[in-house]
Design an enzyme around this catalytic site. Sequence first.
Site, mmCIF file in Angstrom:
data_model
loop_
_atom_site.group_PDB
_atom_site.id
_atom_site.type_symbol
_atom_site.label_atom_id
_atom_site.label_comp_id
_atom_site.label_asym_id
_atom_site.label_seq_id
_atom_site.Cartn_x
_atom_site.Cartn_y
_atom_site.Cartn_z
ATOM 1 N N TYR A 39 50.026 46.800 34.336
ATOM 2 C CA TYR A 39 49.961 45.102 33.656
ATOM 3 C C TYR A 39 50.305 46.047 32.500
ATOM 4 C CZ TYR A 39 45.005 45.533 35.594
ATOM 5 O OH TYR A 39 44.074 44.610 36.506
ATOM 6 N N GLU B 121 49.421 40.660 36.632
ATOM 7 C CA GLU B 121 48.699 41.470 35.134
ATOM 8 C C GLU B 121 49.921 42.083 34.892
ATOM 9 O OE1 GLU B 121 45.409 42.409 35.897
ATOM 10 O OE2 GLU B 121 45.544 41.750 37.477
ATOM 11 N N HIS C 233 45.156 34.435 33.824
ATOM 12 C CA HIS C 233 44.934 34.452 35.081
ATOM 13 C C HIS C 233 45.499 33.032 35.477
ATOM 14 C CE1 HIS C 233 45.565 38.624 36.547
ATOM 15 N NE2 HIS C 233 44.870 38.747 35.418
ATOM 16 N N HIS D 241 42.200 37.333 28.808
ATOM 17 C CA HIS D 241 42.790 38.043 30.082
ATOM 18 C C HIS D 241 42.700 37.320 31.064
ATOM 19 C CE1 HIS D 241 45.089 41.684 32.596
ATOM 20 N NE2 HIS D 241 43.737 41.006 32.663
ATOM 21 N N GLU D 242 41.219 37.367 31.592
ATOM 22 C CA GLU D 242 41.673 36.078 32.434
ATOM 23 C C GLU D 242 41.763 34.854 32.802
ATOM 24 O OE1 GLU D 242 40.921 38.042 34.582
ATOM 25 O OE2 GLU D 242 40.041 40.017 33.886
ATOM 26 N N ASP E 79 44.131 49.026 46.502
ATOM 27 C CA ASP E 79 42.796 49.628 45.653
ATOM 28 C C ASP E 79 43.097 50.976 45.288
ATOM 29 O OD1 ASP E 79 41.518 47.458 45.239
ATOM 30 O OD2 ASP E 79 39.176 47.739 46.739
ATOM 31 N N GLU F 117 39.318 37.295 37.974
ATOM 32 C CA GLU F 117 39.249 35.703 37.617
ATOM 33 C C GLU F 117 39.235 34.703 38.442
ATOM 34 O OE1 GLU F 117 41.324 38.305 38.100
ATOM 35 O OE2 GLU F 117 43.514 38.023 39.421
HETATM 36 N N1 BES Z 1 42.450 40.618 38.612
HETATM 37 C C1 BES Z 1 42.197 41.374 37.944
HETATM 38 C C2 BES Z 1 41.121 42.869 38.450
HETATM 39 C C3 BES Z 1 41.220 43.304 39.095
HETATM 40 C C4 BES Z 1 42.670 44.015 40.368
HETATM 41 C C5 BES Z 1 39.909 43.156 40.065
HETATM 42 C C6 BES Z 1 42.760 44.248 40.918
HETATM 43 C C7 BES Z 1 40.505 44.213 41.929
HETATM 44 C C8 BES Z 1 42.058 44.293 42.339
HETATM 45 C C9 BES Z 1 41.929 41.566 36.741
HETATM 46 O O1 BES Z 1 42.105 40.014 35.812
HETATM 47 C C10 BES Z 1 41.245 42.736 35.457
HETATM 48 O O2 BES Z 1 42.839 42.788 34.733
HETATM 49 N N2 BES Z 1 40.353 43.474 34.800
HETATM 50 C C11 BES Z 1 40.199 43.974 33.644
HETATM 51 C C12 BES Z 1 40.184 43.389 32.381
HETATM 52 C C13 BES Z 1 41.517 43.872 31.108
HETATM 53 C C14 BES Z 1 42.774 43.900 31.471
HETATM 54 C C15 BES Z 1 41.205 42.531 29.913
HETATM 55 C C16 BES Z 1 39.588 45.037 33.930
HETATM 56 O O3 BES Z 1 38.743 44.605 34.868
HETATM 57 O O4 BES Z 1 39.518 46.467 33.048
HETATM 58 ZN ZN ZN Z 2 43.634 40.658 35.061
#
Ligand code: BES
Ligand code: ZN
Length: 636
Positions: free
Chosen positions: A403, A337, A318, A314-315, A395, A290
Amino acid sequence: MSFSSHFSSGSSPFDEDLATLSNYLEVVTRHIKIDWEINWDTKTFGGYAELTLESRVEGLQEVKLDSSFLDVKGVEVNGKSVEYSLDSRIEVMGEALRIKLPKSLNKGESITIKITYSTTPQCTAVGWLEPAQTKSGKHPYLYSQAQAIHARSMLPCQDTPAVKASYEAKVRSGRGSEVLLSGQRKGVKELAERGEGWREFTYEQPVGIPSYLIAIAAGELTHKPFEDLQGRNWSTGCWTEPLNMEKAFWEFHKDTANFVKTAEDLTSSYKFGVYDILFLPESFPYGGMENSCLTFATPTIIAGDRSQVDVVAHEISHSWFGNGIGCASWSHFWLNEGWTTYLERLIMRETHGELERQLSVITSIGRRGLVGYLERLNPRFQKLVIEYKEHEDPDEGYSQVPYEKGANFLLYLERTLGGLENFIPYMKDYVRTFEGTSITTDQWREHLFHYFKQHQDAEELTRRLGKVDWDEWLHGSGPDLCVDIQYDDTLSKACYDLAAKWDKARDGDVSSFTKDDIKDFSSTQTVVFLDKLETYDTLPPKVVAALDKLYGLGSTGNAEIGLRFFEVALKSGPEYAESAAAWVINKGRMKFCRPVFRLLNEQKPELAKKTFLKHANFYHPIARKMIAKDLGVKVE
Ligand code: BES
Ligand code: ZN
């Protein structure tokens, strides 16, 4: 004074960010001025970052910034060169940059610190692609991924979600490449004196954002706006490599602006002016990211049937949860999340109805979503509020828990508190109260109680809030949700029935199945079917082959389905190892490549390692490191 300042910041030790080396509790960044030039030959960029910082204490003598693998060349405070030093490296956290102030600073006073530097090839945020790795094969490409703590490998900064700063940037690049940043574009200038193909791009992000939303991408890129919506003062559109534009535009032009509008109607006005989506090359390690004004997305969501628009919902969500109300440390990441996933599903509900919302909740708590995930996950990371150790890499704690436990917790609270009729006004008040700030779980909860104390049914609703098992929800680990939440199974029942039928046929005759079994399934339903199938004992290889032959699962263009199929197949035996290896070499999204490499490694360790090492350069540095760790191999 804003209402939010009535809320205490709590006293849990996890409210402090243990993943930054900066002294952000003493001094905060208000604005960042970036000046970069891209060097495509050395795969680095550099120039300077000038931070405007304000002291929060009396007599501040030193500023400590995060930096990781940066080549620092000089530091100026208020325009004058000063001494600085880099601490020795702490793994993952980086090398703290210490700057002694020539004159101590009192509370409320500001200074500018200008650091001249360059990134290095060890930069963990940026993936660099050779022309051959792009669609047209003509131009090199780069893109960043800063969340959680990789911004420090692009610029010295206070790399913590607790600090929000506005930013402006000038970036120069040759080779005719387009440069995009996570802000609003203010200008593009030809630099004739530098030679052909040189241009300077100017961007501004006037809204305060955390460092992890600073983002850059450059390469052969083109933009197409989506149609404006009447009466809204923001625009939407998409950026892609030219050869992807037609498909990407078709897939998302109908929904994007409507999703922003729906989210606005459920929360507050969209503050970032522009909402563009950039579709990256296949190596992008996430589904979506996002970045402010400019969501980064994997091209695998261009499925050809608009079946993965929920990633964009989703994005977009955010913009309020994460980019609007931020978490004060990675321990409270679920506030980003969990709330985002909750709002994403409300948007899908507006678009496709309550049944679709229920189906997406069911998909998520299925085996792959939550339960299966949790079994392998360190119990410390099964908690909604994660107790990170000092200098632990956020990470590492990344999982579906924030989530799904998060969104299910909010769904449970919605139902406990009288349904959407009460919960939507509450959500609006939550956004109004904290937008623009970074908060802890305690602050969120305090506001929740405070809000429902003023409600017309205060007595009853407060009583119900009092009965919620807060400790178990927030601090409990374990593979199940602590409350048995009921979901409407109208859309999932057929998927479950079909899975049960295959399970029963495992030892005998599969002739009663036909390709029409799934002809009326949406792709989400096919995913639900395969997720359910995975919960049974592993299937004999001949049943897997029949499944593939009838439903064409091994050759699907839908990566969500492909992932589930290869999971089922690789658990069954080595028969699909070669096709899984061929499938995974262009799947940079960690959700897809990590489990497939892991299972491939269990069936055919040599093939898994050989495949990965041969294609290691394809993956983004973050994914490369994770897969190498999963497979127990070393890459340079
Ligand atoms: N912000 C996250 C991705 C992220 C989280 C990157 C933590 C690095 C560290 C993004 O919004 C996300 O949740 N992406 C999901 C999409 C989905 C839940 C629709 C993904 O990448 O799977
Ligand atoms: Zn997310």
